[in-house]
Design a protein around this motif. Structure first.
Motif, PDB file in Angstrom:
ATOM      1  N   SER A  12      -1.233  30.197 -36.187  1.00  0.00           N
ATOM      2  CA  SER A  12      -2.692  30.088 -36.264  1.00  0.00           C
ATOM      3  C   SER A  12      -3.382  31.439 -36.424  1.00  0.00           C
ATOM      4  O   SER A  12      -4.533  31.487 -36.825  1.00  0.00           O
ATOM      5  CB  SER A  12      -3.230  29.373 -35.025  1.00  0.00           C
ATOM      6  OG  SER A  12      -3.003  30.163 -33.880  1.00  0.00           O
ATOM      7  N   HIS A  13      -2.706  32.530 -36.094  1.00  0.00           N
ATOM      8  CA  HIS A  13      -3.284  33.866 -36.221  1.00  0.00           C
ATOM      9  C   HIS A  13      -2.522  34.646 -37.288  1.00  0.00           C
ATOM     10  O   HIS A  13      -1.899  35.665 -37.010  1.00  0.00           O
ATOM     11  CB  HIS A  13      -3.230  34.615 -34.883  1.00  0.00           C
ATOM     12  CG  HIS A  13      -4.134  34.039 -33.865  1.00  0.00           C
ATOM     13  ND1 HIS A  13      -3.837  32.896 -33.173  1.00  0.00           N
ATOM     14  CD2 HIS A  13      -5.364  34.424 -33.437  1.00  0.00           C
ATOM     15  CE1 HIS A  13      -4.820  32.616 -32.349  1.00  0.00           C
ATOM     16  NE2 HIS A  13      -5.760  33.520 -32.490  1.00  0.00           N
ATOM     17  N   ALA A  14      -2.592  34.156 -38.496  1.00  0.00           N
ATOM     18  CA  ALA A  14      -1.872  34.802 -39.590  1.00  0.00           C
ATOM     19  C   ALA A  14      -2.527  36.122 -39.944  1.00  0.00           C
ATOM     20  O   ALA A  14      -3.738  36.218 -40.074  1.00  0.00           O
ATOM     21  CB  ALA A  14      -1.844  33.887 -40.804  1.00  0.00           C
ATOM     22  N   GLY A  15      -1.700  37.136 -40.081  1.00  0.00           N
ATOM     23  CA  GLY A  15      -2.187  38.453 -40.475  1.00  0.00           C
ATOM     24  C   GLY A  15      -1.489  38.903 -41.740  1.00  0.00           C
ATOM     25  O   GLY A  15      -0.817  38.120 -42.419  1.00  0.00           O
ATOM     26  N   PRO A  16      -1.616  40.192 -42.049  1.00  0.00           N
ATOM     27  CA  PRO A  16      -0.976  40.683 -43.262  1.00  0.00           C
ATOM     28  C   PRO A  16       0.552  40.638 -43.195  1.00  0.00           C
ATOM     29  O   PRO A  16       1.214  40.516 -44.208  1.00  0.00           O
ATOM     30  CB  PRO A  16      -1.483  42.122 -43.380  1.00  0.00           C
ATOM     31  CG  PRO A  16      -1.957  42.484 -42.034  1.00  0.00           C
ATOM     32  CD  PRO A  16      -2.379  41.213 -41.362  1.00  0.00           C
ATOM     33  N   HIS A  17       1.101  40.749 -41.999  1.00  0.00           N
ATOM     34  CA  HIS A  17       2.550  40.662 -41.818  1.00  0.00           C
ATOM     35  C   HIS A  17       2.868  39.337 -41.127  1.00  0.00           C
ATOM     36  O   HIS A  17       3.408  39.290 -40.028  1.00  0.00           O
ATOM     37  CB  HIS A  17       3.063  41.837 -40.998  1.00  0.00           C
ATOM     38  CG  HIS A  17       2.796  43.152 -41.642  1.00  0.00           C
ATOM     39  ND1 HIS A  17       3.479  43.580 -42.752  1.00  0.00           N
ATOM     40  CD2 HIS A  17       1.906  44.139 -41.349  1.00  0.00           C
ATOM     41  CE1 HIS A  17       3.038  44.760 -43.113  1.00  0.00           C
ATOM     42  NE2 HIS A  17       2.070  45.118 -42.274  1.00  0.00           N
ATOM     43  N   TYR A  18       2.565  38.272 -41.814  1.00  0.00           N
ATOM     44  CA  TYR A  18       2.636  36.919 -41.258  1.00  0.00           C
ATOM     45  C   TYR A  18       4.028  36.573 -40.745  1.00  0.00           C
ATOM     46  O   TYR A  18       4.180  36.086 -39.629  1.00  0.00           O
ATOM     47  CB  TYR A  18       2.203  35.935 -42.351  1.00  0.00           C
ATOM     48  CG  TYR A  18       2.304  34.488 -41.968  1.00  0.00           C
ATOM     49  CD1 TYR A  18       1.452  33.958 -41.017  1.00  0.00           C
ATOM     50  CD2 TYR A  18       3.252  33.661 -42.547  1.00  0.00           C
ATOM     51  CE1 TYR A  18       1.518  32.632 -40.658  1.00  0.00           C
ATOM     52  CE2 TYR A  18       3.336  32.333 -42.194  1.00  0.00           C
ATOM     53  CZ  TYR A  18       2.468  31.830 -41.246  1.00  0.00           C
ATOM     54  OH  TYR A  18       2.551  30.515 -40.893  1.00  0.00           O
ATOM     55  N   LEU A  19       5.060  36.846 -41.522  1.00  0.00           N
ATOM     56  CA  LEU A  19       6.407  36.438 -41.135  1.00  0.00           C
ATOM     57  C   LEU A  19       6.997  37.283 -40.018  1.00  0.00           C
ATOM     58  O   LEU A  19       7.886  36.826 -39.305  1.00  0.00           O
ATOM     59  CB  LEU A  19       7.333  36.453 -42.355  1.00  0.00           C
ATOM     60  CG  LEU A  19       6.995  35.400 -43.403  1.00  0.00           C
ATOM     61  CD1 LEU A  19       7.912  35.531 -44.603  1.00  0.00           C
ATOM     62  CD2 LEU A  19       7.091  34.001 -42.816  1.00  0.00           C
ATOM     63  N   ARG A  20       6.512  38.506 -39.838  1.00  0.00           N
ATOM     64  CA  ARG A  20       7.026  39.346 -38.745  1.00  0.00           C
ATOM     65  C   ARG A  20       6.723  38.742 -37.381  1.00  0.00           C
ATOM     66  O   ARG A  20       7.444  38.983 -36.421  1.00  0.00           O
ATOM     67  CB  ARG A  20       6.446  40.743 -38.829  1.00  0.00           C
ATOM     68  CG  ARG A  20       7.100  41.569 -39.906  1.00  0.00           C
ATOM     69  CD  ARG A  20       6.637  42.970 -39.829  1.00  0.00           C
ATOM     70  NE  ARG A  20       7.349  43.634 -38.742  1.00  0.00           N
ATOM     71  CZ  ARG A  20       7.522  44.924 -38.680  1.00  0.00           C
ATOM     72  NH1 ARG A  20       7.038  45.692 -39.617  1.00  0.00           N
ATOM     73  NH2 ARG A  20       8.163  45.460 -37.673  1.00  0.00           N
ATOM     74  N   LEU A  78       4.330  29.986 -28.687  1.00  0.00           N
ATOM     75  CA  LEU A  78       4.364  31.263 -29.410  1.00  0.00           C
ATOM     76  C   LEU A  78       4.387  31.032 -30.920  1.00  0.00           C
ATOM     77  O   LEU A  78       3.704  31.730 -31.673  1.00  0.00           O
ATOM     78  CB  LEU A  78       5.582  32.086 -29.007  1.00  0.00           C
ATOM     79  CG  LEU A  78       5.500  32.864 -27.709  1.00  0.00           C
ATOM     80  CD1 LEU A  78       6.849  33.484 -27.380  1.00  0.00           C
ATOM     81  CD2 LEU A  78       4.436  33.930 -27.802  1.00  0.00           C
ATOM     82  N   PHE A  79       5.192  30.058 -31.351  1.00  0.00           N
ATOM     83  CA  PHE A  79       5.213  29.718 -32.777  1.00  0.00           C
ATOM     84  C   PHE A  79       3.825  29.258 -33.235  1.00  0.00           C
ATOM     85  O   PHE A  79       3.348  29.670 -34.295  1.00  0.00           O
ATOM     86  CB  PHE A  79       6.237  28.617 -33.072  1.00  0.00           C
ATOM     87  CG  PHE A  79       7.623  29.123 -33.291  1.00  0.00           C
ATOM     88  CD1 PHE A  79       7.949  29.835 -34.436  1.00  0.00           C
ATOM     89  CD2 PHE A  79       8.613  28.870 -32.377  1.00  0.00           C
ATOM     90  CE1 PHE A  79       9.230  30.294 -34.655  1.00  0.00           C
ATOM     91  CE2 PHE A  79       9.902  29.318 -32.580  1.00  0.00           C
ATOM     92  CZ  PHE A  79      10.210  30.040 -33.721  1.00  0.00           C
ATOM     93  N   GLY A  80       3.196  28.410 -32.453  1.00  0.00           N
ATOM     94  CA  GLY A  80       1.867  27.933 -32.810  1.00  0.00           C
ATOM     95  C   GLY A  80       0.838  29.047 -32.842  1.00  0.00           C
ATOM     96  O   GLY A  80      -0.019  29.088 -33.723  1.00  0.00           O
TER      97      GLY A  80
END
Length: 93
Positions: free
Chosen positions: A39-47, A33-35
């Motif tokens: 790998s699928h970073a979006g606008p709310h990356y840290l969420r 899940l972390f990976g």
């Protein structure tokens, strides 16, 4: 005083003896899940890391054996992160 002792014994209770396949298999799923979120970073990356972090902390705290002080710190951190994570998911931008 009796209530405090019951809380202390239940909070620091030894983890149940689940199979090693469950413990390490679910740990692998959490790391996947972390990976996936990395790998699928979006606008709310840290969420995307809030829920996997909750799962990781709870899994480490309740499925593995640690020395007593480490158990206390992990479980306290897991519960605090649940409160912070739910707040971030509900009220975060």
């Amino acid at each position: 005083m009796n209530t405090f002792l019951r809380f202390r014994t239940s909070f620091l209770q030894e983890p149940s003896q689940n199979s090693a396949l469950f413990r390490y298999g679910f740990l692998g799923i959490i790391l996947l899940l972390f990976g996936f979120h990395a790998s699928h970073a979006g606008p709310h990356y840290l969420r995307g890391f809030i829920v996997p972090t909750m799962l990781l902390l709870n899994h480490l705290a309740y499925q593995f054996r640690w020395p007593l002080p480490m158990t206390f710190v992990l479980r306290l951190t897991a519960w605090i992160w649940i409160a912070v994570g739910v707040g971030l998911l509900i009220w975060g931008s």
